[in-house]
Design a protein around this motif. Structure first.
Motif, short mmCIF file in Angstrom:
data_model
loop_
_atom_site.label_atom_id
_atom_site.label_comp_id
_atom_site.label_asym_id
_atom_site.label_seq_id
_atom_site.Cartn_x
_atom_site.Cartn_y
_atom_site.Cartn_z
N UNK A 55 0.76 -1.05 -0.12
CA UNK A 55 0.10 0.08 0.03
C UNK A 55 0.83 1.29 0.04
N UNK A 56 0.54 2.27 -1.08
CA UNK A 56 1.26 3.20 -1.00
C UNK A 56 0.77 4.50 -0.19
N UNK A 57 0.48 4.36 0.87
CA UNK A 57 -0.14 5.28 1.74
C UNK A 57 0.16 6.71 1.54
N UNK A 58 1.36 7.13 1.85
CA UNK A 58 2.00 8.32 1.58
C UNK A 58 1.59 9.09 0.00
N UNK A 59 1.85 8.11 -0.75
CA UNK A 59 1.84 8.62 -2.12
C UNK A 59 0.25 8.79 -2.49
N UNK A 60 -0.57 8.12 -2.02
CA UNK A 60 -2.02 8.54 -2.16
C UNK A 60 -2.44 9.47 -1.60
N UNK A 61 -1.80 9.83 -0.47
CA UNK A 61 -2.27 10.89 0.49
C UNK A 61 -1.98 12.13 -0.34
N UNK A 62 -0.91 12.29 -0.85
CA UNK A 62 -0.30 13.36 -1.82
C UNK A 62 -0.92 13.34 -3.20
N UNK A 63 -2.02 12.50 -3.49
CA UNK A 63 -2.89 12.84 -4.60
C UNK A 63 -1.81 11.74 -5.79
N UNK A 64 -0.79 11.13 -5.51
CA UNK A 64 -0.08 10.46 -6.52
C UNK A 64 -0.47 8.84 -6.31
N UNK A 65 -0.84 7.98 -7.32
CA UNK A 65 -1.01 6.78 -7.01
C UNK A 65 -0.36 5.78 -7.73
N UNK A 66 0.46 4.87 -6.97
CA UNK A 66 1.08 3.92 -7.54
C UNK A 66 0.15 2.98 -8.09
N UNK A 67 0.75 2.75 -9.81
CA UNK A 67 -0.42 1.86 -10.25
C UNK A 67 0.48 0.56 -10.90
#
Length: 546
Positions: free
Chosen positions: A12-24
Protein backbone atom coordinates in the motif's frame (compact mmCIF):
# COMPACT_ATOMS: atom_id res chain seq x y z
CA UNK A 1 -8.49 10.25 -22.47
CA UNK A 2 -8.44 6.74 -21.10
CA UNK A 3 -5.96 4.89 -18.91
CA UNK A 4 -5.73 1.13 -19.41
CA UNK A 5 -5.45 -1.43 -16.66
CA UNK A 6 -2.26 -2.12 -14.74
CA UNK A 7 -1.07 -4.84 -12.36
CA UNK A 8 -1.39 -3.68 -8.74
CA UNK A 9 1.59 -3.08 -6.49
CA UNK A 10 2.25 -5.57 -3.67
CA UNK A 11 2.21 -2.92 -0.97
CA UNK A 12 0.00 0.00 0.00
CA UNK A 13 1.47 3.33 -1.09
CA UNK A 14 -0.18 5.30 1.68
CA UNK A 15 1.97 8.42 1.58
CA UNK A 16 1.80 8.64 -2.18
CA UNK A 17 -1.98 8.33 -2.25
CA UNK A 18 -2.30 11.00 0.44
CA UNK A 19 -0.34 13.38 -1.77
CA UNK A 20 -2.60 12.61 -4.73
CA UNK A 21 -0.10 10.36 -6.53
CA UNK A 22 -1.20 6.75 -6.92
CA UNK A 23 1.15 3.88 -7.60
CA UNK A 24 -0.45 1.84 -10.37
CA UNK A 25 2.25 -0.55 -11.53
CA UNK A 26 5.43 -1.98 -10.06
CA UNK A 27 7.28 -2.06 -6.74
CA UNK A 28 7.42 1.05 -4.56
CA UNK A 29 10.26 0.02 -2.24
CA UNK A 30 12.02 3.38 -2.78
CA UNK A 31 8.98 5.62 -2.29
CA UNK A 32 9.46 6.45 1.40
CA UNK A 33 12.48 8.72 0.94
CA UNK A 34 10.63 11.04 -1.45
CA UNK A 35 7.04 10.15 -2.45
CA UNK A 36 6.94 12.91 -5.08
CA UNK A 37 10.10 11.78 -6.87
CA UNK A 38 10.30 9.40 -9.83
CA UNK A 39 10.43 5.80 -8.61
CA UNK A 40 13.12 3.37 -9.65
CA UNK A 41 10.84 0.50 -10.66
CA UNK A 42 7.24 1.70 -10.60
CA UNK A 43 4.88 3.98 -12.50
CA UNK A 44 2.59 6.52 -10.85
CA UNK A 45 -0.52 8.48 -11.77
CA UNK A 46 -1.63 11.79 -10.30
CA UNK A 47 -5.03 13.38 -10.99
CA UNK A 48 -4.68 17.14 -10.53
CA UNK A 49 -7.46 19.55 -9.56
CA UNK A 50 -7.25 21.15 -13.00
CA UNK A 51 -8.42 17.91 -14.58
CA UNK A 52 -4.97 17.04 -15.93
CA UNK A 53 -3.75 13.49 -15.36
CA UNK A 54 0.02 13.13 -14.94
CA UNK A 55 1.66 9.76 -15.56
CA UNK A 56 5.27 9.11 -14.63
CA UNK A 57 7.20 6.12 -15.87
CA UNK A 58 9.94 4.66 -13.70
CA UNK A 59 13.61 5.59 -13.92
CA UNK A 60 14.28 2.33 -15.77
CA UNK A 61 11.15 2.23 -17.90
CA UNK A 62 10.16 -0.97 -16.09
CA UNK A 63 7.45 -2.08 -15.74
CA UNK A 64 6.77 -0.88 -19.30
CA UNK A 65 4.00 1.54 -20.22
CA UNK A 66 2.54 1.95 -23.71
CA UNK A 67 0.86 5.01 -25.20
CA UNK A 68 -1.63 5.06 -28.06
CA UNK A 69 -2.40 8.35 -29.81
CA UNK A 70 -5.21 8.27 -32.34
CA UNK A 71 -8.37 9.99 -33.46
CA UNK A 72 -10.18 8.49 -30.47
CA UNK A 73 -7.81 10.20 -28.05
CA UNK A 74 -5.02 8.89 -25.86
CA UNK A 75 -4.79 5.52 -24.15
CA UNK A 76 -1.95 4.68 -21.75
CA UNK A 77 -1.77 1.08 -20.54
CA UNK A 78 0.52 -1.55 -19.10
CA UNK A 79 0.19 -3.80 -22.18
CA UNK A 80 -0.68 -3.35 -25.85
CA UNK A 81 -3.35 -5.98 -25.29
CA UNK A 82 -5.04 -3.66 -22.80
CA UNK A 83 -4.92 -0.85 -25.37
CA UNK A 84 -6.65 -3.00 -27.99
CA UNK A 85 -9.36 -4.01 -25.54
CA UNK A 86 -9.86 -0.39 -24.53
CA UNK A 87 -10.11 0.77 -28.14
CA UNK A 88 -12.25 -2.17 -29.22
CA UNK A 89 -10.73 -2.19 -32.69
CA UNK A 90 -7.59 -3.77 -34.21
CA UNK A 91 -4.24 -2.08 -34.65
CA UNK A 92 -2.18 -1.68 -37.81
CA UNK A 93 1.39 -2.89 -38.08
CA UNK A 94 4.08 -0.25 -38.47
CA UNK A 95 6.67 -0.65 -41.26
CA UNK A 96 9.60 0.60 -39.23
CA UNK A 97 8.88 -1.29 -36.03
CA UNK A 98 8.14 -4.53 -37.89
CA UNK A 99 11.31 -4.17 -39.98
CA UNK A 100 13.35 -3.70 -36.80
CA UNK A 101 11.79 -6.85 -35.35
CA UNK A 102 12.89 -8.75 -38.49
CA UNK A 103 16.39 -7.28 -38.60
CA UNK A 104 17.26 -6.57 -34.97
CA UNK A 105 14.87 -8.75 -33.03
CA UNK A 106 13.01 -5.93 -31.29
CA UNK A 107 11.78 -2.44 -32.24
CA UNK A 108 13.97 0.32 -30.80
CA UNK A 109 13.75 4.07 -30.23
CA UNK A 110 10.49 3.51 -28.31
CA UNK A 111 8.70 2.09 -31.33
CA UNK A 112 6.47 -1.00 -31.18
CA UNK A 113 5.20 -3.31 -33.91
CA UNK A 114 2.13 -1.12 -34.28
CA UNK A 115 1.33 2.29 -35.71
CA UNK A 116 0.37 5.00 -33.20
CA UNK A 117 1.61 2.89 -30.26
CA UNK A 118 4.89 3.76 -28.54
CA UNK A 119 6.79 2.70 -25.46
CA UNK A 120 6.82 5.40 -22.81
CA UNK A 121 10.48 6.37 -22.25
CA UNK A 122 12.15 5.79 -18.90
CA UNK A 123 11.83 8.70 -16.49
CA UNK A 124 9.16 10.38 -18.63
CA UNK A 125 6.23 12.51 -17.51
CA UNK A 126 3.06 12.40 -19.63
CA UNK A 127 0.37 14.98 -19.03
CA UNK A 128 -3.09 14.32 -20.41
CA UNK A 129 -5.41 17.30 -20.28
CA UNK A 130 -9.14 17.15 -19.73
CA UNK A 131 -9.67 17.67 -23.47
CA UNK A 132 -7.63 14.53 -24.21
CA UNK A 133 -4.53 16.35 -25.48
CA UNK A 134 -1.17 14.82 -24.62
CA UNK A 135 1.93 16.78 -23.66
CA UNK A 136 5.26 16.05 -22.03
CA UNK A 137 5.96 17.34 -18.56
CA UNK A 138 9.34 17.64 -16.89
CA UNK A 139 11.08 14.27 -17.05
CA UNK A 140 13.59 12.89 -14.58
CA UNK A 141 17.01 14.50 -14.48
CA UNK A 142 19.74 13.06 -12.27
CA UNK A 143 21.23 15.22 -9.57
CA UNK A 144 24.47 16.95 -10.51
CA UNK A 145 26.45 15.25 -7.74
CA UNK A 146 30.17 14.84 -8.23
CA UNK A 147 31.61 11.56 -9.44
CA UNK A 148 32.88 9.34 -6.65
CA UNK A 149 36.53 10.11 -5.97
CA UNK A 150 37.58 6.44 -6.04
CA UNK A 151 36.18 3.07 -7.03
CA UNK A 152 36.44 2.10 -3.39
CA UNK A 153 34.07 4.86 -2.32
CA UNK A 154 31.66 3.95 -5.12
CA UNK A 155 31.68 0.25 -4.19
CA UNK A 156 31.05 0.98 -0.53
CA UNK A 157 28.10 3.23 -1.38
CA UNK A 158 26.61 0.66 -3.76
CA UNK A 159 26.87 -2.22 -1.31
CA UNK A 160 25.03 -0.14 1.28
CA UNK A 161 22.40 0.97 -1.26
CA UNK A 162 21.81 -2.56 -2.57
CA UNK A 163 21.36 -3.93 0.92
CA UNK A 164 19.03 -1.11 1.92
CA UNK A 165 16.92 -1.66 -1.20
CA UNK A 166 16.42 -5.34 -0.36
CA UNK A 167 15.56 -4.54 3.26
CA UNK A 168 12.88 -2.05 2.17
CA UNK A 169 11.18 -4.53 -0.14
CA UNK A 170 7.96 -6.22 0.86
CA UNK A 171 8.91 -9.86 0.24
CA UNK A 172 5.99 -11.50 2.04
CA UNK A 173 4.59 -12.82 -1.25
CA UNK A 174 7.81 -13.00 -3.26
CA UNK A 175 9.78 -15.85 -4.80
CA UNK A 176 13.40 -15.51 -5.92
CA UNK A 177 14.26 -16.25 -9.54
CA UNK A 178 17.68 -17.83 -9.03
CA UNK A 179 20.31 -18.56 -11.68
CA UNK A 180 24.02 -19.34 -11.67
CA UNK A 181 24.98 -15.72 -12.30
CA UNK A 182 26.54 -12.93 -10.31
CA UNK A 183 23.48 -10.66 -10.43
CA UNK A 184 21.09 -12.98 -8.57
CA UNK A 185 23.89 -14.18 -6.29
CA UNK A 186 24.39 -10.64 -5.01
CA UNK A 187 20.62 -10.32 -4.46
CA UNK A 188 20.64 -13.61 -2.55
CA UNK A 189 23.56 -12.39 -0.44
CA UNK A 190 21.57 -9.33 0.58
CA UNK A 191 18.59 -11.54 1.48
CA UNK A 192 20.85 -13.71 3.65
CA UNK A 193 22.27 -10.60 5.30
CA UNK A 194 18.74 -9.34 6.05
CA UNK A 195 17.69 -12.81 7.29
CA UNK A 196 14.93 -13.04 4.68
CA UNK A 197 14.83 -16.60 3.35
CA UNK A 198 12.77 -16.88 0.15
CA UNK A 199 11.69 -19.87 -1.90
CA UNK A 200 13.72 -19.99 -5.12
CA UNK A 201 12.62 -20.96 -8.62
CA UNK A 202 14.86 -21.89 -11.56
CA UNK A 203 13.71 -22.62 -15.10
CA UNK A 204 15.45 -25.55 -16.78
CA UNK A 205 14.99 -28.14 -19.51
CA UNK A 206 13.76 -31.68 -18.97
CA UNK A 207 17.21 -32.36 -17.54
CA UNK A 208 19.22 -30.03 -15.33
CA UNK A 209 20.86 -27.02 -16.93
CA UNK A 210 23.93 -25.35 -15.46
CA UNK A 211 21.66 -22.77 -13.81
CA UNK A 212 19.52 -25.49 -12.25
CA UNK A 213 22.49 -27.38 -10.81
CA UNK A 214 24.18 -24.32 -9.39
CA UNK A 215 20.95 -22.94 -7.91
CA UNK A 216 20.11 -26.32 -6.37
CA UNK A 217 23.55 -26.62 -4.76
CA UNK A 218 23.28 -23.13 -3.36
CA UNK A 219 19.79 -23.58 -1.95
CA UNK A 220 20.71 -26.92 -0.42
CA UNK A 221 23.70 -25.33 1.34
CA UNK A 222 21.55 -22.46 2.63
CA UNK A 223 18.52 -24.57 3.54
CA UNK A 224 16.20 -22.76 1.11
CA UNK A 225 13.22 -24.25 -0.70
CA UNK A 226 14.07 -24.66 -4.38
CA UNK A 227 11.82 -25.57 -7.29
CA UNK A 228 12.95 -26.33 -10.84
CA UNK A 229 10.35 -25.59 -13.53
CA UNK A 230 10.61 -27.96 -16.48
CA UNK A 231 8.83 -28.24 -19.86
CA UNK A 232 6.79 -31.30 -18.89
CA UNK A 233 3.89 -33.02 -20.64
CA UNK A 234 1.37 -30.63 -19.08
CA UNK A 235 3.31 -27.67 -20.49
CA UNK A 236 3.50 -29.09 -23.99
CA UNK A 237 -0.16 -30.16 -23.86
CA UNK A 238 -1.17 -26.49 -23.62
CA UNK A 239 1.78 -24.87 -25.37
CA UNK A 240 -0.52 -23.13 -27.85
CA UNK A 241 -2.26 -21.27 -25.02
CA UNK A 242 1.02 -20.31 -23.35
CA UNK A 243 2.54 -19.14 -26.64
CA UNK A 244 -0.48 -17.00 -27.48
CA UNK A 245 -0.48 -15.47 -24.03
CA UNK A 246 3.23 -14.73 -24.33
CA UNK A 247 2.59 -12.88 -27.60
CA UNK A 248 -0.47 -11.08 -26.26
CA UNK A 249 1.16 -9.84 -23.05
CA UNK A 250 4.43 -8.84 -24.74
CA UNK A 251 2.87 -6.99 -27.65
CA UNK A 252 4.33 -9.50 -30.13
CA UNK A 253 7.94 -9.16 -28.94
CA UNK A 254 8.09 -12.46 -27.02
CA UNK A 255 6.67 -15.67 -28.44
CA UNK A 256 6.68 -19.41 -28.10
CA UNK A 257 10.24 -19.41 -26.75
CA UNK A 258 8.97 -17.55 -23.66
CA UNK A 259 5.97 -19.85 -23.20
CA UNK A 260 7.64 -21.57 -20.22
CA UNK A 261 7.73 -18.19 -18.45
CA UNK A 262 3.94 -18.02 -18.71
CA UNK A 263 3.68 -21.64 -17.57
CA UNK A 264 5.81 -20.84 -14.52
CA UNK A 265 3.30 -18.26 -13.35
CA UNK A 266 0.10 -20.01 -14.47
CA UNK A 267 0.83 -23.55 -13.29
CA UNK A 268 1.42 -22.69 -9.64
CA UNK A 269 5.16 -23.33 -9.89
CA UNK A 270 5.57 -19.64 -9.21
CA UNK A 271 2.53 -19.19 -6.98
CA UNK A 272 3.44 -15.91 -5.31
CA UNK A 273 2.38 -12.40 -6.29
CA UNK A 274 5.89 -11.01 -6.78
CA UNK A 275 9.11 -12.21 -8.39
CA UNK A 276 12.53 -10.99 -7.23
CA UNK A 277 15.20 -11.07 -9.92
CA UNK A 278 18.65 -9.77 -10.76
CA UNK A 279 17.34 -7.69 -13.68
CA UNK A 280 19.48 -4.63 -14.50
CA UNK A 281 22.36 -6.18 -12.58
CA UNK A 282 24.22 -6.57 -15.84
CA UNK A 283 23.97 -2.87 -16.70
CA UNK A 284 24.31 -1.49 -13.17
CA UNK A 285 26.86 -3.98 -11.89
CA UNK A 286 29.40 -4.06 -14.70
CA UNK A 287 28.19 -1.74 -17.49
CA UNK A 288 27.21 -4.73 -19.61
CA UNK A 289 24.57 -5.19 -22.27
CA UNK A 290 21.83 -7.81 -22.45
CA UNK A 291 23.14 -9.18 -25.72
CA UNK A 292 25.05 -8.30 -28.86
CA UNK A 293 23.23 -10.58 -31.32
CA UNK A 294 20.64 -9.57 -33.90
CA UNK A 295 17.81 -11.60 -35.43
CA UNK A 296 18.60 -10.92 -39.12
CA UNK A 297 15.87 -13.07 -40.65
CA UNK A 298 16.46 -13.62 -44.37
CA UNK A 299 14.51 -11.36 -46.73
CA UNK A 300 13.28 -14.40 -48.67
CA UNK A 301 10.56 -15.06 -46.09
CA UNK A 302 8.88 -11.67 -46.58
CA UNK A 303 7.06 -9.67 -49.22
CA UNK A 304 9.28 -7.35 -51.33
CA UNK A 305 7.94 -4.29 -49.48
CA UNK A 306 8.61 -5.78 -46.05
CA UNK A 307 12.05 -7.08 -47.07
CA UNK A 308 12.99 -3.66 -48.48
CA UNK A 309 11.99 -1.96 -45.24
CA UNK A 310 14.24 -4.32 -43.27
CA UNK A 311 17.12 -3.94 -45.74
CA UNK A 312 16.91 -0.15 -45.47
CA UNK A 313 17.84 -0.21 -41.78
CA UNK A 314 21.40 0.80 -40.81
CA UNK A 315 24.04 -1.90 -41.04
CA UNK A 316 25.63 -0.87 -37.74
CA UNK A 317 24.74 -2.73 -34.58
CA UNK A 318 21.57 -1.40 -32.98
CA UNK A 319 23.51 -0.23 -29.92
CA UNK A 320 24.97 2.55 -32.08
CA UNK A 321 21.46 3.64 -33.02
CA UNK A 322 20.51 4.42 -29.44
CA UNK A 323 23.75 6.21 -28.59
CA UNK A 324 24.89 9.49 -30.12
CA UNK A 325 28.51 8.47 -29.66
CA UNK A 326 30.72 5.40 -29.81
CA UNK A 327 29.93 4.13 -26.33
CA UNK A 328 26.79 3.60 -24.31
CA UNK A 329 26.74 5.70 -21.18
CA UNK A 330 25.52 4.28 -17.89
CA UNK A 331 22.26 6.19 -18.29
CA UNK A 332 21.68 4.84 -21.81
CA UNK A 333 22.39 1.31 -20.59
CA UNK A 334 19.81 1.56 -17.80
CA UNK A 335 17.15 3.56 -19.62
CA UNK A 336 17.40 2.50 -23.26
CA UNK A 337 19.49 -0.61 -23.97
CA UNK A 338 17.93 -2.62 -21.18
CA UNK A 339 14.43 -1.37 -21.98
CA UNK A 340 14.60 -2.38 -25.64
CA UNK A 341 16.47 -5.67 -25.09
CA UNK A 342 14.19 -6.84 -22.26
CA UNK A 343 10.89 -5.27 -23.32
CA UNK A 344 9.19 -8.54 -24.25
CA UNK A 345 10.02 -10.45 -21.08
CA UNK A 346 9.41 -7.38 -18.91
CA UNK A 347 5.95 -6.78 -20.38
CA UNK A 348 5.03 -10.42 -20.01
CA UNK A 349 6.37 -10.73 -16.46
CA UNK A 350 4.89 -7.53 -15.10
CA UNK A 351 1.46 -8.51 -16.44
CA UNK A 352 1.55 -11.75 -14.44
CA UNK A 353 3.27 -10.69 -11.20
CA UNK A 354 4.93 -7.68 -9.62
CA UNK A 355 8.58 -7.68 -10.64
CA UNK A 356 11.15 -6.67 -8.02
CA UNK A 357 14.87 -5.97 -8.35
CA UNK A 358 17.17 -3.96 -6.06
CA UNK A 359 19.26 -2.86 -9.05
CA UNK A 360 16.40 -0.53 -10.05
CA UNK A 361 16.47 1.27 -6.69
CA UNK A 362 16.66 5.05 -7.07
CA UNK A 363 19.78 5.36 -4.93
CA UNK A 364 21.55 2.49 -6.70
CA UNK A 365 20.80 4.13 -10.06
CA UNK A 366 21.94 7.56 -8.87
CA UNK A 367 25.17 6.06 -7.54
CA UNK A 368 25.78 4.28 -10.85
CA UNK A 369 25.68 7.61 -12.68
CA UNK A 370 28.47 8.82 -10.37
CA UNK A 371 30.71 5.80 -10.95
CA UNK A 372 34.24 6.59 -12.18
CA UNK A 373 34.39 5.87 -15.94
CA UNK A 374 30.82 4.49 -16.23
CA UNK A 375 30.86 3.69 -19.97
CA UNK A 376 31.10 0.36 -21.76
CA UNK A 377 33.05 -0.18 -25.01
CA UNK A 378 30.90 -1.08 -27.99
CA UNK A 379 33.43 -3.69 -29.11
CA UNK A 380 34.65 -6.70 -27.20
CA UNK A 381 31.35 -7.37 -25.43
CA UNK A 382 31.54 -11.12 -26.08
CA UNK A 383 35.10 -11.34 -24.78
CA UNK A 384 34.12 -9.38 -21.68
CA UNK A 385 31.19 -11.72 -21.09
CA UNK A 386 33.37 -14.84 -21.33
CA UNK A 387 35.90 -13.32 -18.96
CA UNK A 388 33.08 -12.52 -16.53
CA UNK A 389 31.79 -16.09 -16.63
CA UNK A 390 35.14 -17.87 -16.25
CA UNK A 391 37.23 -15.50 -14.15
CA UNK A 392 34.68 -13.21 -12.58
CA UNK A 393 34.71 -9.48 -11.93
CA UNK A 394 37.67 -8.06 -10.00
CA UNK A 395 36.65 -7.38 -6.41
CA UNK A 396 38.37 -3.99 -6.68
CA UNK A 397 35.69 -2.72 -9.10
CA UNK A 398 32.69 -5.00 -8.42
CA UNK A 399 30.26 -3.94 -5.70
CA UNK A 400 28.29 -7.14 -6.35
CA UNK A 401 31.25 -9.33 -5.54
CA UNK A 402 32.13 -7.18 -2.54
CA UNK A 403 28.57 -7.55 -1.24
CA UNK A 404 28.78 -11.34 -1.57
CA UNK A 405 32.16 -11.53 0.15
CA UNK A 406 30.85 -9.40 3.00
CA UNK A 407 28.11 -11.96 3.70
CA UNK A 408 30.41 -14.97 3.48
CA UNK A 409 29.36 -18.59 4.02
CA UNK A 410 28.01 -20.75 1.17
CA UNK A 411 26.76 -17.72 -0.77
CA UNK A 412 30.41 -16.60 -1.12
CA UNK A 413 32.11 -20.01 -1.33
CA UNK A 414 30.04 -21.74 -4.03
CA UNK A 415 31.29 -20.89 -7.56
CA UNK A 416 29.42 -18.56 -9.90
CA UNK A 417 28.72 -19.15 -13.58
CA UNK A 418 31.47 -21.24 -15.14
CA UNK A 419 33.89 -21.41 -12.24
CA UNK A 420 34.73 -18.07 -10.64
CA UNK A 421 34.59 -18.07 -6.83
CA UNK A 422 33.41 -14.83 -5.16
CA UNK A 423 36.13 -14.97 -2.52
CA UNK A 424 38.78 -15.22 -5.22
CA UNK A 425 40.21 -17.61 -7.78
CA UNK A 426 38.38 -20.25 -9.76
CA UNK A 427 37.06 -23.73 -9.12
CA UNK A 428 38.45 -26.27 -11.59
CA UNK A 429 35.47 -28.60 -11.08
CA UNK A 430 33.00 -25.77 -11.67
CA UNK A 431 34.94 -24.62 -14.74
CA UNK A 432 34.80 -28.12 -16.23
CA UNK A 433 31.08 -28.26 -15.50
CA UNK A 434 30.58 -24.89 -17.15
CA UNK A 435 32.57 -25.95 -20.20
CA UNK A 436 30.45 -29.08 -20.40
CA UNK A 437 27.28 -27.02 -20.35
CA UNK A 438 28.68 -24.72 -23.01
CA UNK A 439 29.62 -27.66 -25.22
CA UNK A 440 26.17 -29.14 -24.76
CA UNK A 441 24.57 -25.84 -25.78
CA UNK A 442 26.64 -25.74 -28.97
CA UNK A 443 25.95 -29.38 -29.85
CA UNK A 444 22.25 -28.85 -29.26
CA UNK A 445 21.89 -26.15 -31.91
CA UNK A 446 19.15 -26.69 -34.45
CA UNK A 447 21.43 -26.16 -37.42
CA UNK A 448 25.05 -25.79 -38.42
CA UNK A 449 27.97 -28.21 -38.54
CA UNK A 450 27.96 -28.92 -34.80
CA UNK A 451 24.45 -30.38 -34.88
CA UNK A 452 25.94 -33.53 -36.47
CA UNK A 453 27.86 -34.09 -33.23
CA UNK A 454 24.68 -34.03 -31.12
CA UNK A 455 25.13 -37.67 -29.95
CA UNK A 456 28.17 -36.49 -28.00
CA UNK A 457 25.91 -34.38 -25.77
CA UNK A 458 25.56 -37.21 -23.29
CA UNK A 459 29.26 -36.84 -22.47
CA UNK A 460 28.72 -33.30 -21.20
CA UNK A 461 26.35 -34.47 -18.47
CA UNK A 462 24.50 -31.14 -18.35
CA UNK A 463 21.75 -29.90 -20.63
CA UNK A 464 22.49 -26.34 -21.64
CA UNK A 465 23.39 -23.21 -19.74
CA UNK A 466 19.91 -22.02 -18.76
CA UNK A 467 16.26 -22.56 -19.57
CA UNK A 468 15.83 -25.16 -22.28
CA UNK A 469 17.44 -23.44 -25.24
CA UNK A 470 19.54 -26.55 -25.91
CA UNK A 471 16.26 -28.49 -26.21
CA UNK A 472 14.36 -26.95 -29.17
CA UNK A 473 10.62 -26.73 -28.59
CA UNK A 474 9.74 -27.67 -32.15
CA UNK A 475 10.99 -31.22 -31.56
CA UNK A 476 8.00 -31.88 -29.33
CA UNK A 477 5.03 -33.24 -31.38
CA UNK A 478 2.50 -30.86 -29.78
CA UNK A 479 4.71 -27.83 -30.40
CA UNK A 480 5.49 -29.00 -33.95
CA UNK A 481 1.81 -29.37 -34.80
CA UNK A 482 0.96 -25.97 -33.38
CA UNK A 483 3.75 -24.22 -35.31
CA UNK A 484 3.01 -25.95 -38.62
CA UNK A 485 -0.78 -25.63 -38.42
CA UNK A 486 -0.62 -21.92 -37.56
CA UNK A 487 1.80 -21.10 -40.37
CA UNK A 488 -0.08 -23.26 -42.88
CA UNK A 489 -3.15 -21.12 -42.24
CA UNK A 490 -1.00 -18.01 -42.76
CA UNK A 491 0.28 -19.41 -46.07
CA UNK A 492 -3.26 -20.03 -47.37
CA UNK A 493 -3.91 -16.44 -48.43
CA UNK A 494 -2.12 -13.29 -49.60
CA UNK A 495 -0.34 -12.49 -46.37
CA UNK A 496 0.40 -8.84 -45.46
CA UNK A 497 4.12 -9.45 -44.84
CA UNK A 498 5.04 -13.13 -45.48
CA UNK A 499 6.07 -14.45 -48.90
CA UNK A 500 3.60 -17.34 -48.90
CA UNK A 501 5.47 -19.31 -51.57
CA UNK A 502 8.65 -19.30 -49.49
CA UNK A 503 6.61 -20.04 -46.36
CA UNK A 504 5.01 -23.13 -47.92
CA UNK A 505 8.43 -24.36 -48.99
CA UNK A 506 9.76 -23.83 -45.47
CA UNK A 507 6.91 -25.82 -43.95
CA UNK A 508 7.40 -28.72 -46.33
CA UNK A 509 11.05 -29.34 -45.40
CA UNK A 510 10.81 -29.45 -41.58
CA UNK A 511 14.60 -29.19 -41.49
CA UNK A 512 16.18 -27.98 -38.22
CA UNK A 513 17.22 -24.67 -39.79
CA UNK A 514 13.76 -24.06 -41.26
CA UNK A 515 11.98 -24.99 -38.04
CA UNK A 516 14.12 -22.49 -36.18
CA UNK A 517 12.93 -19.82 -38.62
CA UNK A 518 9.37 -21.09 -38.35
CA UNK A 519 9.34 -20.55 -34.58
CA UNK A 520 10.26 -16.91 -35.14
CA UNK A 521 7.74 -16.36 -37.92
CA UNK A 522 5.12 -17.91 -35.65
CA UNK A 523 5.53 -15.02 -33.20
CA UNK A 524 4.86 -12.45 -35.93
CA UNK A 525 1.83 -14.37 -37.19
CA UNK A 526 0.38 -14.70 -33.68
CA UNK A 527 0.89 -10.96 -33.18
CA UNK A 528 -1.12 -10.36 -36.36
CA UNK A 529 -3.89 -12.65 -35.10
CA UNK A 530 -3.98 -11.13 -31.62
CA UNK A 531 -3.75 -7.45 -32.53
CA UNK A 532 -4.47 -6.86 -36.21
CA UNK A 533 -7.39 -9.30 -36.45
CA UNK A 534 -7.64 -8.93 -40.20
CA UNK A 535 -5.98 -10.66 -43.14
CA UNK A 536 -5.64 -7.31 -44.86
CA UNK A 537 -4.12 -5.45 -41.88
CA UNK A 538 -0.63 -5.13 -43.27
CA UNK A 539 2.10 -2.76 -42.08
CA UNK A 540 1.64 0.98 -42.36
CA UNK A 541 4.40 3.50 -42.88
CA UNK A 542 5.36 5.49 -39.79
CA UNK A 543 4.30 9.10 -39.54
CA UNK A 544 6.49 11.31 -41.68
CA UNK A 545 7.56 8.51 -44.03
CA UNK A 546 6.75 8.45 -47.71
Amino acid sequence: MRIGEAHPAPVDSGDAVARGRLLVLGDDQDIASDPDAFLGHAATVCAEASGTVEIRSSLTGFPPLFCYEGVEGVVVASTIDAIVRELDHPLTFDWHGTAEWIRIGVPIQHRTLFANVSVVPAGACLQIRGNGRLSNGAGWQPASDAVFATHGAYIEAQVDALGAAVERMDTASTFLSLTAGLDTRAVLAMLVRANRPLAAVTISGRNDSLDARCARDLCLALGLDHHIVRPDDVFFGSIDQHARESVRLSGGIAGIEQALEVYTYRSGNGPRAARLTGNLGNQVGRSGTEGTGMRRLASMWFTPAMASAAAALPDAHWHTQIAAHDTLTARELMQQESLFASLGNASLGSALATQQTPYADRTVISNKLREPAPTVPRRGARARDLSHRFIGEPASISFQRRAIIGVGGPVAAIPINWGSVPTGGVSLAAMIRGLGAGVDAMLGKDHGVLRHLAPLRRLAGIQGLSGFRAEPLWRNPHAMSFILDTLRDAAAYEHPFFDVTALRRLLSTRSPADMTVAMQLLTLELARQEFADSRTAGPRSPRGAA
